[in-house]
Design a protein around this motif. Structure first.
Motif, PDB file in Angstrom:
ATOM      1  N   LEU A 366       0.827  -1.201   0.000  1.00 53.22           N
ATOM      2  CA  LEU A 366       0.000   0.000   0.000  1.00 53.22           C
ATOM      3  C   LEU A 366       0.865   1.258   0.000  1.00 53.22           C
ATOM      4  O   LEU A 366       2.042   1.210   0.385  1.00 53.22           O
ATOM      5  N   PRO A 367       0.315   2.407  -0.382  1.00 46.26           N
ATOM      6  CA  PRO A 367       1.075   3.667  -0.344  1.00 46.26           C
ATOM      7  C   PRO A 367       1.575   4.006   1.060  1.00 46.26           C
ATOM      8  O   PRO A 367       2.562   4.740   1.213  1.00 46.26           O
ATOM      9  N   THR A 368       0.919   3.487   2.099  1.00 45.24           N
ATOM     10  CA  THR A 368       1.332   3.732   3.483  1.00 45.24           C
ATOM     11  C   THR A 368       2.599   2.968   3.862  1.00 45.24           C
ATOM     12  O   THR A 368       3.149   3.167   4.942  1.00 45.24           O
ATOM     13  N   GLY A 369       3.041   2.043   2.977  1.00 43.54           N
ATOM     14  CA  GLY A 369       4.171   1.175   3.293  1.00 43.54           C
ATOM     15  C   GLY A 369       3.731  -0.160   3.861  1.00 43.54           C
ATOM     16  O   GLY A 369       4.547  -1.078   3.995  1.00 43.54           O
ATOM     17  N   GLU A 370       2.451  -0.288   4.209  1.00 44.06           N
ATOM     18  CA  GLU A 370       1.936  -1.563   4.698  1.00 44.06           C
ATOM     19  C   GLU A 370       1.821  -2.570   3.548  1.00 44.06           C
ATOM     20  O   GLU A 370       1.710  -2.194   2.382  1.00 44.06           O
ATOM     21  N   ARG A 371       1.848  -3.838   3.913  1.00 45.56           N
ATOM     22  CA  ARG A 371       1.660  -4.910   2.941  1.00 45.56           C
ATOM     23  C   ARG A 371       0.276  -5.502   3.144  1.00 45.56           C
ATOM     24  O   ARG A 371      -0.155  -5.710   4.282  1.00 45.56           O
ATOM     25  N   THR A 372      -0.440  -5.755   2.069  1.00 44.67           N
ATOM     26  CA  THR A 372      -1.747  -6.382   2.217  1.00 44.67           C
ATOM     27  C   THR A 372      -1.580  -7.881   2.442  1.00 44.67           C
ATOM     28  O   THR A 372      -0.656  -8.516   1.933  1.00 44.67           O
ATOM     29  N   LEU A 373      -2.475  -8.426   3.233  1.00 43.75           N
ATOM     30  CA  LEU A 373      -2.555  -9.861   3.481  1.00 43.75           C
ATOM     31  C   LEU A 373      -3.962 -10.300   3.126  1.00 43.75           C
ATOM     32  O   LEU A 373      -4.938  -9.777   3.669  1.00 43.75           O
ATOM     33  N   LEU A 374      -4.085 -11.252   2.206  1.00 42.89           N
ATOM     34  CA  LEU A 374      -5.387 -11.791   1.843  1.00 42.89           C
ATOM     35  C   LEU A 374      -5.592 -13.120   2.563  1.00 42.89           C
ATOM     36  O   LEU A 374      -4.685 -13.962   2.588  1.00 42.89           O
ATOM     37  N   VAL A 375      -6.770 -13.298   3.148  1.00 45.00           N
ATOM     38  CA  VAL A 375      -7.111 -14.546   3.828  1.00 45.00           C
ATOM     39  C   VAL A 375      -8.413 -15.070   3.247  1.00 45.00           C
ATOM     40  O   VAL A 375      -9.260 -14.301   2.776  1.00 45.00           O
ATOM     41  N   VAL A 376      -8.561 -16.396   3.258  1.00 48.51           N
ATOM     42  CA  VAL A 376      -9.762 -17.018   2.717  1.00 48.51           C
ATOM     43  C   VAL A 376     -10.259 -18.077   3.682  1.00 48.51           C
ATOM     44  O   VAL A 376      -9.467 -18.774   4.322  1.00 48.51           O
ATOM     45  N   SER A 377     -11.588 -18.178   3.802  1.00 46.19           N
ATOM     46  CA  SER A 377     -12.176 -19.190   4.675  1.00 46.19           C
ATOM     47  C   SER A 377     -12.763 -20.329   3.843  1.00 46.19           C
ATOM     48  O   SER A 377     -13.270 -20.128   2.735  1.00 46.19           O
ATOM     49  N   ASP A 378     -12.690 -21.523   4.407  1.00 44.27           N
ATOM     50  CA  ASP A 378     -13.182 -22.750   3.790  1.00 44.27           C
ATOM     51  C   ASP A 378     -14.598 -23.003   4.313  1.00 44.27           C
ATOM     52  O   ASP A 378     -14.799 -23.241   5.502  1.00 44.27           O
ATOM     53  N   ASP A 379     -15.588 -22.988   3.418  1.00 47.30           N
ATOM     54  CA  ASP A 379     -16.976 -23.170   3.850  1.00 47.30           C
ATOM     55  C   ASP A 379     -17.386 -24.633   3.973  1.00 47.30           C
ATOM     56  O   ASP A 379     -18.522 -24.928   4.373  1.00 47.30           O
ATOM     57  N   ASN A 380     -16.462 -25.554   3.617  1.00 51.15           N
ATOM     58  CA  ASN A 380     -16.768 -26.990   3.682  1.00 51.15           C
ATOM     59  C   ASN A 380     -18.040 -27.342   2.909  1.00 51.15           C
ATOM     60  O   ASN A 380     -18.687 -28.362   3.194  1.00 51.15           O
ATOM     61  N   PHE A 381     -18.404 -26.503   1.941  1.00 52.45           N
ATOM     62  CA  PHE A 381     -19.604 -26.699   1.119  1.00 52.45           C
ATOM     63  C   PHE A 381     -20.874 -26.764   1.975  1.00 52.45           C
ATOM     64  O   PHE A 381     -21.858 -27.402   1.609  1.00 52.45           O
ATOM     65  N   ASP A 382     -20.834 -26.087   3.102  1.00 49.78           N
ATOM     66  CA  ASP A 382     -21.935 -26.072   4.060  1.00 49.78           C
ATOM     67  C   ASP A 382     -22.685 -24.748   3.937  1.00 49.78           C
ATOM     68  O   ASP A 382     -22.080 -23.678   4.004  1.00 49.78           O
ATOM     69  N   LYS A 383     -24.002 -24.793   3.774  1.00 53.33           N
ATOM     70  CA  LYS A 383     -24.782 -23.568   3.598  1.00 53.33           C
ATOM     71  C   LYS A 383     -24.769 -22.680   4.834  1.00 53.33           C
ATOM     72  O   LYS A 383     -25.076 -21.481   4.756  1.00 53.33           O
ATOM     73  N   GLU A 384     -24.413 -23.241   5.992  1.00 50.69           N
ATOM     74  CA  GLU A 384     -24.338 -22.442   7.210  1.00 50.69           C
ATOM     75  C   GLU A 384     -22.995 -21.740   7.360  1.00 50.69           C
ATOM     76  O   GLU A 384     -22.821 -20.910   8.251  1.00 50.69           O
ATOM     77  N   ALA A 385     -22.032 -22.093   6.518  1.00 53.03           N
ATOM     78  CA  ALA A 385     -20.702 -21.487   6.560  1.00 53.03           C
ATOM     79  C   ALA A 385     -20.574 -20.466   5.433  1.00 53.03           C
ATOM     80  O   ALA A 385     -21.523 -20.203   4.698  1.00 53.03           O
ATOM     81  N   VAL A 386     -19.368 -19.896   5.280  1.00 51.12           N
ATOM     82  CA  VAL A 386     -19.193 -18.824   4.301  1.00 51.12           C
ATOM     83  C   VAL A 386     -17.798 -18.913   3.677  1.00 51.12           C
ATOM     84  O   VAL A 386     -16.831 -19.291   4.331  1.00 51.12           O
ATOM     85  N   THR A 387     -17.740 -18.592   2.379  1.00 48.16           N
ATOM     86  CA  THR A 387     -16.457 -18.407   1.697  1.00 48.16           C
ATOM     87  C   THR A 387     -16.155 -16.916   1.737  1.00 48.16           C
ATOM     88  O   THR A 387     -16.730 -16.127   0.995  1.00 48.16           O
ATOM     89  N   GLN A 388     -15.267 -16.542   2.624  1.00 49.22           N
ATOM     90  CA  GLN A 388     -14.965 -15.139   2.892  1.00 49.22           C
ATOM     91  C   GLN A 388     -13.528 -14.841   2.451  1.00 49.22           C
ATOM     92  O   GLN A 388     -12.601 -15.559   2.816  1.00 49.22           O
ATOM     93  N   ILE A 389     -13.365 -13.796   1.662  1.00 47.02           N
ATOM     94  CA  ILE A 389     -12.039 -13.323   1.264  1.00 47.02           C
ATOM     95  C   ILE A 389     -11.875 -11.933   1.863  1.00 47.02           C
ATOM     96  O   ILE A 389     -12.631 -11.014   1.543  1.00 47.02           O
ATOM     97  N   ALA A 390     -10.918 -11.812   2.771  1.00 44.12           N
ATOM     98  CA  ALA A 390     -10.702 -10.545   3.467  1.00 44.12           C
ATOM     99  C   ALA A 390      -9.293 -10.045   3.211  1.00 44.12           C
ATOM    100  O   ALA A 390      -8.369 -10.837   2.970  1.00 44.12           O
ATOM    101  N   ALA A 391      -9.127  -8.746   3.271  1.00 43.36           N
ATOM    102  CA  ALA A 391      -7.809  -8.114   3.111  1.00 43.36           C
ATOM    103  C   ALA A 391      -7.450  -7.362   4.367  1.00 43.36           C
ATOM    104  O   ALA A 391      -8.247  -6.565   4.880  1.00 43.36           O
ATOM    105  N   LEU A 392      -6.246  -7.622   4.891  1.00 40.89           N
ATOM    106  CA  LEU A 392      -5.714  -6.915   6.054  1.00 40.89           C
ATOM    107  C   LEU A 392      -4.516  -6.090   5.598  1.00 40.89           C
ATOM    108  O   LEU A 392      -3.813  -6.452   4.650  1.00 40.89           O
ATOM    109  N   ALA A 393      -4.272  -5.013   6.300  1.00 39.92           N
ATOM    110  CA  ALA A 393      -3.040  -4.252   6.103  1.00 39.92           C
ATOM    111  C   ALA A 393      -2.088  -4.639   7.235  1.00 39.92           C
ATOM    112  O   ALA A 393      -2.442  -4.546   8.403  1.00 39.92           O
ATOM    113  N   ILE A 394      -0.892  -5.089   6.867  1.00 36.92           N
ATOM    114  CA  ILE A 394       0.112  -5.533   7.831  1.00 36.92           C
ATOM    115  C   ILE A 394       1.256  -4.540   7.851  1.00 36.92           C
ATOM    116  O   ILE A 394       1.864  -4.254   6.822  1.00 36.92           O
ATOM    117  N   ARG A 395       1.544  -4.006   9.045  1.00 38.56           N
ATOM    118  CA  ARG A 395       2.675  -3.109   9.183  1.00 38.56           C
ATOM    119  C   ARG A 395       3.766  -3.831   9.962  1.00 38.56           C
ATOM    120  O   ARG A 395       3.517  -4.335  11.048  1.00 38.56           O
TER     121      ARG A 395
END
Length: 395
Positions: A366-395
């Protein structure tokens, strides 16, 4: 195309303020006959994280004749700028496979995810992998994928199987190389103590190889078993944590060192009415680009009645005892484990939900000098779970 949600600014500020640096318990002095990686430099402050944003993939999204889900691994392909995701479908729905996708990430979060391709993984015979129901001896359990920094080929890990039936075949964990087409190109030599055995040695069922990462610009491969080996002691409970093995090797398989990483105790008692016990371990590790001894380690815990707790740690092998010749950690109080500091408890980030996060990779700076970190969740093909892709800024 999948659209995203932006993290409210208030939540971002609150999350940044809540990060606490938690040192691992101090270990006693190491055995002088054990090799220890000494760190001559002063201690560095732990990394800090804040949420940039998140998006979700709708349940059972169809893409080119496959069901998108079970995303347990993610990495960025420097040759294309795209991301690759590994599905942990054991060929029950469709053949074991990976996906490629364009992910738009910047300082404002994750704006869109557009899948661009999918390919099945193939075995040495050129065939796709069978489901365990059809051929248990040759089935695989895909868990992690990395793009080789030197060749841009795909390396992927599967944790094998220790079946409960005494006469069922053992399936050994493996770390394989694949062409970008998914074709088999070889197999990496894993440490001998990663092998599943008929007796009480080696990894437990569903606690084997999930995590690995490239360091030193592709010259070093660092892997971790998800939970403690049988010979290294019991799994964590609400009173005690455990030690899991982290191994560093050259890309040709030569051993450089093996270390004990301390995972946390279980955070809550299980619902007594649930047939399922707690599940905890290390699903992903990620090397820091500028330090071959420093890693982000993801710890994922599920407790019936309490849900998931996901924590991210900044850890190092420097100063840790080399345990490659230690047969059992159960009675070795002289082993100095890897040091770690808390980077983020996902419940403090402001996410819409905390689910089964299993994969992580570095994204753009990022322009701030931070590095982005992408994380993903495994929904196990379960309708009660979620496939979530999130981005964090790591300093």
């Amino acid at each position: 195309m999948i659209t995203a949600m932006r993290a409210p600014l208030m939540r971002r500020s609150l999350a940044a303020a809540l990060f606490l640096s938690a040192l691992a318990p101090v270990a006693v002095a190491a055995d002088p006959q054990q090799s220890v990686a000494e760190d001559p430099r002063p201690a560095r402050p732990a990394a800090h994280a804040r949420l940039l944003g998140e998006t979700t993939v709708p349940h059972k999204t169809e893409f080119r004749g496959t069901t998108v889900g079970g995303l347990s691994g993610i990495d960025r392909d420097r040759c294309t700028g795209e991301y690759v995701f590994l599905s942990d479908d054991r060929s029950f729905l469709q053949p074991a496979r990976f996906y490629t996708a364009k992910v738009h990430v910047d300082a404002e979060g994750v704006h869109a995810v557009r899948f661009t391709g999918t390919r099945p993984l193939r075995g040495p015979d050129g065939a796709v992998y069978p489901s365990p129901a059809a051929d248990a001896a040759h089935a695989v359990d895909p868990e992690e994928i990395r793009v080789d920094p030197l060749t841009c080929r795909y390396w992927w890990a599967q944790e094998g199987d220790r079946p409960t039936a005494a006469d069922a075949p053992l399936v050994q964990p493996s770390l394989q190389y694949a062409a970008r087409s998914g074709a088999y190109r070889g197999q990496f030599r894993l440490p001998t103590n990663y092998a599943i055995t008929r007796d009480d040695r080696g990894p437990r069922r569903n606690q084997s190889l999930e995590a690995f990462t490239f360091g030193s610009r592709g010259r070093v491969v660092t892997s971790a078993v998800e939970g403690p080996l049988f010979q290294d002691g019991p799994v964590p409970d609400t009173r005690h944590g455990a030690l899991v093995r982290v191994t560093q090797q050259t890309r040709t398989g030569r051993m450089l060192g093996q270390y004990a990483y301390p995972i946390e105790k279980i955070f809550a008692e299980s619902d007594p009415d649930s047939p399922w016990g707690p599940d905890t371990g290390v699903p992903s590790v990620l090397a820091f680009p500028d330090d071959p001894h420093r890693f982000l380690v993801l710890e994922r815990t599920w407790v019936a009645g309490s849900g998931y707790k996901i924590r991210l740690y900044d850890t190092t092998t420097r100063g840790a005892t080399d345990i490659r010749t230690v047969r059992s950690l159960a009675d070795r109080e002289d082993v100095r484990p890897m040091r770690k500091k808390l980077v983020a408890d996902f419940h403090t980030l402001g996410l819409s939900t905390v689910d089964n996060t299993e994969g992580m990779t570095w994204g753009p700076r990022l322009p701030t000098g931070e590095r982005t970190l992408l994380v993903v969740s495994d929904d196990n093909f379960d309708k009660e779970a979620v496939t979530q892709i999130a981005a964090l800024a790591i300093r």
